[in-house]
Design a protein around this motif. Structure first.
Motif, PDB file in Angstrom:
ATOM      1  N   PRO A   1       0.799  -1.241   0.000  1.00  0.00           N
ATOM      2  CA  PRO A   1       0.000   0.000   0.000  1.00  0.00           C
ATOM      3  C   PRO A   1       0.825   1.282   0.000  1.00  0.00           C
ATOM      4  CG  PRO A   1      -0.211  -1.198   2.088  1.00  0.00           C
ATOM      5  CD  PRO A   1       0.461  -2.122   1.140  1.00  0.00           C
ATOM      6  N   LEU A   2       2.042   1.253   0.514  1.00  0.00           N
ATOM      7  CA  LEU A   2       2.870   2.462   0.539  1.00  0.00           C
ATOM      8  C   LEU A   2       3.372   2.855  -0.849  1.00  0.00           C
ATOM      9  CD1 LEU A   2       5.070   1.921   3.725  1.00  0.00           C
ATOM     10  CD2 LEU A   2       3.115   3.467   3.473  1.00  0.00           C
ATOM     11  N   LEU A   3       3.270   1.935  -1.805  1.00  0.00           N
ATOM     12  CA  LEU A   3       3.846   2.172  -3.127  1.00  0.00           C
ATOM     13  C   LEU A   3       2.793   2.315  -4.220  1.00  0.00           C
ATOM     14  CD1 LEU A   3       6.856  -0.289  -2.819  1.00  0.00           C
ATOM     15  CD2 LEU A   3       6.860   2.188  -2.517  1.00  0.00           C
ATOM     16  N   GLN A   4       1.550   2.484  -3.815  1.00  0.00           N
ATOM     17  CA  GLN A   4       0.476   2.695  -4.782  1.00  0.00           C
ATOM     18  C   GLN A   4       0.300   4.185  -5.052  1.00  0.00           C
ATOM     19  OE1 GLN A   4      -0.432  -0.321  -6.056  1.00  0.00           O
ATOM     20  NE2 GLN A   4       1.081  -0.923  -4.505  1.00  0.00           N
ATOM     21  N   LEU A   5      -0.212   4.508  -6.228  1.00  0.00           N
ATOM     22  CA  LEU A   5      -0.275   5.895  -6.676  1.00  0.00           C
ATOM     23  C   LEU A   5      -1.000   6.823  -5.698  1.00  0.00           C
ATOM     24  CD1 LEU A   5       0.919   7.286  -9.150  1.00  0.00           C
ATOM     25  CD2 LEU A   5      -1.307   7.115 -10.256  1.00  0.00           C
ATOM     26  N   PRO A   6      -2.151   6.456  -5.132  1.00  0.00           N
ATOM     27  CA  PRO A   6      -2.814   7.379  -4.189  1.00  0.00           C
ATOM     28  C   PRO A   6      -1.937   7.732  -2.982  1.00  0.00           C
ATOM     29  CG  PRO A   6      -4.339   5.682  -4.917  1.00  0.00           C
ATOM     30  CD  PRO A   6      -2.983   5.272  -5.412  1.00  0.00           C
ATOM     31  N   ARG A   7      -1.188   6.732  -2.469  1.00  0.00           N
ATOM     32  CA  ARG A   7      -0.312   7.026  -1.323  1.00  0.00           C
ATOM     33  C   ARG A   7       0.867   7.891  -1.742  1.00  0.00           C
ATOM     34  NH1 ARG A   7       1.872   9.015   2.027  1.00  0.00           N
ATOM     35  NH2 ARG A   7       2.720   8.224   4.006  1.00  0.00           N
ATOM     36  N   LEU A   8       1.358   7.716  -2.967  1.00  0.00           N
ATOM     37  CA  LEU A   8       2.480   8.526  -3.434  1.00  0.00           C
ATOM     38  C   LEU A   8       2.060   9.976  -3.651  1.00  0.00           C
ATOM     39  CD1 LEU A   8       4.217   6.058  -5.916  1.00  0.00           C
ATOM     40  CD2 LEU A   8       4.685   6.455  -3.487  1.00  0.00           C
ATOM     41  N   ILE A   9       0.803  10.192  -4.048  1.00  0.00           N
ATOM     42  CA  ILE A   9       0.297  11.569  -4.147  1.00  0.00           C
ATOM     43  C   ILE A   9       0.351  12.233  -2.777  1.00  0.00           C
ATOM     44  CG2 ILE A   9      -1.745  12.970  -4.634  1.00  0.00           C
ATOM     45  CD1 ILE A   9      -2.507  10.859  -6.742  1.00  0.00           C
ATOM     46  N   GLU A  10      -0.053  11.511  -1.746  1.00  0.00           N
ATOM     47  CA  GLU A  10       0.008  12.047  -0.380  1.00  0.00           C
ATOM     48  C   GLU A  10       1.454  12.274   0.058  1.00  0.00           C
ATOM     49  OE1 GLU A  10      -2.634  13.063   1.434  1.00  0.00           O
ATOM     50  OE2 GLU A  10      -3.631  12.680  -0.476  1.00  0.00           O
ATOM     51  N   LEU A  11       2.344  11.400  -0.386  1.00  0.00           N
ATOM     52  CA  LEU A  11       3.748  11.531  -0.002  1.00  0.00           C
ATOM     53  C   LEU A  11       4.351  12.826  -0.536  1.00  0.00           C
ATOM     54  CD1 LEU A  11       6.159  10.195   1.410  1.00  0.00           C
ATOM     55  CD2 LEU A  11       6.643   8.980  -0.730  1.00  0.00           C
ATOM     56  N   THR A  12       3.901  13.293  -1.699  1.00  0.00           N
ATOM     57  CA  THR A  12       4.422  14.555  -2.231  1.00  0.00           C
ATOM     58  C   THR A  12       4.113  15.738  -1.309  1.00  0.00           C
ATOM     59  OG1 THR A  12       2.429  15.072  -3.538  1.00  0.00           O
ATOM     60  CG2 THR A  12       4.148  13.741  -4.606  1.00  0.00           C
ATOM     61  N   LYS A  13       3.113  15.593  -0.443  1.00  0.00           N
ATOM     62  CA  LYS A  13       2.752  16.659   0.490  1.00  0.00           C
ATOM     63  C   LYS A  13       3.548  16.580   1.781  1.00  0.00           C
ATOM     64  CE  LYS A  13      -1.997  16.240  -1.261  1.00  0.00           C
ATOM     65  NZ  LYS A  13      -3.406  15.898  -0.893  1.00  0.00           N
ATOM     66  N   GLU A  14       4.227  15.452   1.997  1.00  0.00           N
ATOM     67  CA  GLU A  14       4.945  15.225   3.253  1.00  0.00           C
ATOM     68  C   GLU A  14       6.433  15.536   3.153  1.00  0.00           C
ATOM     69  OE1 GLU A  14       4.078  11.305   4.858  1.00  0.00           O
ATOM     70  OE2 GLU A  14       2.161  11.292   3.793  1.00  0.00           O
ATOM     71  N   LEU A  15       6.998  15.418   1.955  1.00  0.00           N
ATOM     72  CA  LEU A  15       8.438  15.597   1.798  1.00  0.00           C
ATOM     73  C   LEU A  15       8.795  17.068   1.564  1.00  0.00           C
ATOM     74  CD1 LEU A  15       9.175  12.579  -0.582  1.00  0.00           C
ATOM     75  CD2 LEU A  15       9.552  12.682   1.895  1.00  0.00           C
ATOM     76  N   GLU A  16      10.019  17.438   1.944  1.00  0.00           N
ATOM     77  CA  GLU A  16      10.488  18.802   1.720  1.00  0.00           C
ATOM     78  C   GLU A  16      10.829  19.022   0.246  1.00  0.00           C
ATOM     79  OE1 GLU A  16      12.612  20.376   5.617  1.00  0.00           O
ATOM     80  OE2 GLU A  16      13.453  18.449   5.011  1.00  0.00           O
ATOM     81  N   LYS A  17      10.920  20.279  -0.169  1.00  0.00           N
ATOM     82  CA  LYS A  17      11.041  20.610  -1.588  1.00  0.00           C
ATOM     83  C   LYS A  17      12.288  20.035  -2.244  1.00  0.00           C
ATOM     84  CE  LYS A  17       8.293  24.844  -1.951  1.00  0.00           C
ATOM     85  NZ  LYS A  17       8.323  26.283  -2.329  1.00  0.00           N
ATOM     86  N   ASP A  18      13.373  19.917  -1.505  1.00  0.00           N
ATOM     87  CA  ASP A  18      14.578  19.390  -2.145  1.00  0.00           C
ATOM     88  C   ASP A  18      14.591  17.866  -2.180  1.00  0.00           C
ATOM     89  OD1 ASP A  18      15.000  19.083   0.592  1.00  0.00           O
ATOM     90  OD2 ASP A  18      17.134  19.546   0.492  1.00  0.00           O
ATOM     91  N   ARG A  19      13.469  17.256  -1.853  1.00  0.00           N
ATOM     92  CA  ARG A  19      13.327  15.804  -1.964  1.00  0.00           C
ATOM     93  C   ARG A  19      12.624  15.404  -3.267  1.00  0.00           C
ATOM     94  NH1 ARG A  19      17.350  15.380   1.347  1.00  0.00           N
ATOM     95  NH2 ARG A  19      16.845  15.297   3.575  1.00  0.00           N
ATOM     96  N   PHE A  20      12.438  16.357  -4.182  1.00  0.00           N
ATOM     97  CA  PHE A  20      11.829  16.055  -5.478  1.00  0.00           C
ATOM     98  C   PHE A  20      12.785  16.461  -6.598  1.00  0.00           C
ATOM     99  CE2 PHE A  20       8.306  17.254  -2.646  1.00  0.00           C
ATOM    100  CZ  PHE A  20       7.560  16.087  -2.675  1.00  0.00           C
ATOM    101  N   GLU A  21      12.823  15.634  -7.614  1.00  0.00           N
ATOM    102  CA  GLU A  21      13.489  16.026  -8.853  1.00  0.00           C
ATOM    103  C   GLU A  21      12.616  15.519  -9.986  1.00  0.00           C
ATOM    104  OE1 GLU A  21      17.580  15.293 -11.405  1.00  0.00           O
ATOM    105  OE2 GLU A  21      17.525  14.728  -9.278  1.00  0.00           O
ATOM    106  N   TYR A  22      12.310  16.384 -10.945  1.00  0.00           N
ATOM    107  CA  TYR A  22      11.470  15.938 -12.043  1.00  0.00           C
ATOM    108  C   TYR A  22      11.684  16.803 -13.266  1.00  0.00           C
ATOM    109  CZ  TYR A  22       8.278  19.626 -10.291  1.00  0.00           C
ATOM    110  OH  TYR A  22       7.733  20.818  -9.855  1.00  0.00           O
ATOM    111  N   ASN A  23      11.365  16.223 -14.408  1.00  0.00           N
ATOM    112  CA  ASN A  23      11.501  16.896 -15.692  1.00  0.00           C
ATOM    113  C   ASN A  23      10.708  16.103 -16.719  1.00  0.00           C
ATOM    114  OD1 ASN A  23      14.671  15.645 -15.106  1.00  0.00           O
ATOM    115  ND2 ASN A  23      13.420  14.697 -16.697  1.00  0.00           N
ATOM    116  N   SER A  24      10.763  16.531 -17.957  1.00  0.00           N
ATOM    117  CA  SER A  24      10.137  15.768 -19.019  1.00  0.00           C
ATOM    118  C   SER A  24      10.800  14.396 -19.122  1.00  0.00           C
ATOM    119  CB  SER A  24      10.282  16.507 -20.356  1.00  0.00           C
ATOM    120  OG  SER A  24       9.899  15.682 -21.432  1.00  0.00           O
TER     121      SER A  24
END
Length: 317
Positions: free
Chosen positions: A31-54
């Motif tokens: 359950p921790l690796l399903q898309l709905p939980r990952l959407i919630e995870l984006t709200k929990e992590l700090e900004k420098d914990r994301f990297e994304y691009n095309s």
């Protein structure tokens, strides 16, 4: 819900920890690796914990030419079927439930190696990275500074892995690592003759050894994957050396590869350890991490903020 990684016993004995090999796991339905939980995870992590691009990149993608996407982290994950994006959620072990899942998975493989604890198997400095990628996305050619059990959760993924004992693909200097150096490495299509391509489906994965060159692509559907990584004491020491070599080289001082001069290596490790110990309390805060990276390595050290900056500017406009 269990979290188990498995490897063929003969393969594990013959190949670990220096050669890549196929693994299996039971994390695909966690359950921790399903898309709905990952959407919630984006709200929990700090900004420098994301990297994304095309995701529309090439294996030899130049970092400065990487196209961005004007979405927030939450939007990237929630719209991944149509976003045409690649994203990594970094250091998810900072969330206790994810750390517990990762430790359970690593303990299962530690026991296959004959150890009863993570520490006994040298599974230390554990970190987790979750990749959410649109269909037909590419992660360019690079090396990572940790060992990694990479598990495929959803969709197809093709992992192109190489061996590089003679440094003919990636030189010692290219392996040096610092926040100001983008991980993308020069790639030539001729390299592909030396690749081992792992066709990964949910429930499958691959062991990726320390600093082994690779590039990755998704198939015709969006993908969720996770890298469960760790660093042994030997890897931690080498990482300190390549960090110091990169920093000194940027200052104009050519450096010998680790192991060439044991005395100088020891001084570099000691200097890094002392400096990191003094700065570590400050690094617990995202704003301070960003300021420290900029102060030591310049604005290039925070390149992964560019996608977020573009999204924020578009929203403000």
């Amino acid at each position: 819900m269990t979290a188990t990684i498995r490897a063929d016993a003969a393969t594990l004995a013959a190949s670990y920890p220096t050669r890549h090999f196929r693994i299996s796991h039971d994390l695909a339905s966690h359950p921790l690796l399903q898309l709905p939980r990952l959407i919630e995870l984006t709200k929990e992590l700090e900004k420098d914990r994301f990297e994304y691009n095309s995701g529309k990149l090439q294996p030899n993608q130049k970092a400065e030419d990487t196209p961005l996407v004007d979405l927030t982290p939450e939007q990237v994950v929630s719209q991944i079927e149509t976003a045409g994006a690649w994203m990594v959620l970094k250091r998810v072990e900072s969330v206790p439930a994810y750390r517990a899942m990762m430790e359970e998975a690593l303990l299962s493989i530690a026991k296959q190696l004959g150890y009863e604890s993570l520490d006994g198997a040298s599974f230390r400095d554990i970190e987790g990275y979750i990749f959410v990628s649109s269909a037909n996305s590419v992660t360019p050619f690079h090396c990572d500074n940790e060992d990694n059990f990479f598990v495929q959760i959803r969709g197809p993924k093709f992992f192109h892995l190489f061996d590089n004992d003679d440094r003919s693909l990636v030189s010692e200097e290219m392996l040096e690592s610092a926040p100001s150096k983008h991980r993308n490495l020069p790639y030539d299509p001729s390299f592909e003759a030396r690749a081992k391509v792992y066709d990964l489906k949910p429930g499958e994965g691959v062991f990726v050894p320390y600093q082994v060159p690779h590039w990755v692509r998704t198939g015709d559907d969006y993908s969720i994957s996770m890298a469960i990584t760790w660093r042994s004491d030997a890897v931690v020491r080498r990482n300190k050396l390549i960090f110091m070599n990169a920093w000194l080289r940027e200052k104009g001082y050519p450096q010998a590869a680790p192991g060439v001069n044991a005395t100088l290596d020891g001084l570099k490790v000691a200097a890094y350890t002392a400096a990191r110990s003094a700065l570590e309390p400050l690094r617990r805060n995202e704003t301070m991490r960003r300021l420290l990276r900029s102060a030591v390595f310049g604005k290039k050290a925070n390149y992964y903020y560019e996608a977020q900056k573009a999204a924020e500017q578009k929203k403000a406009a």
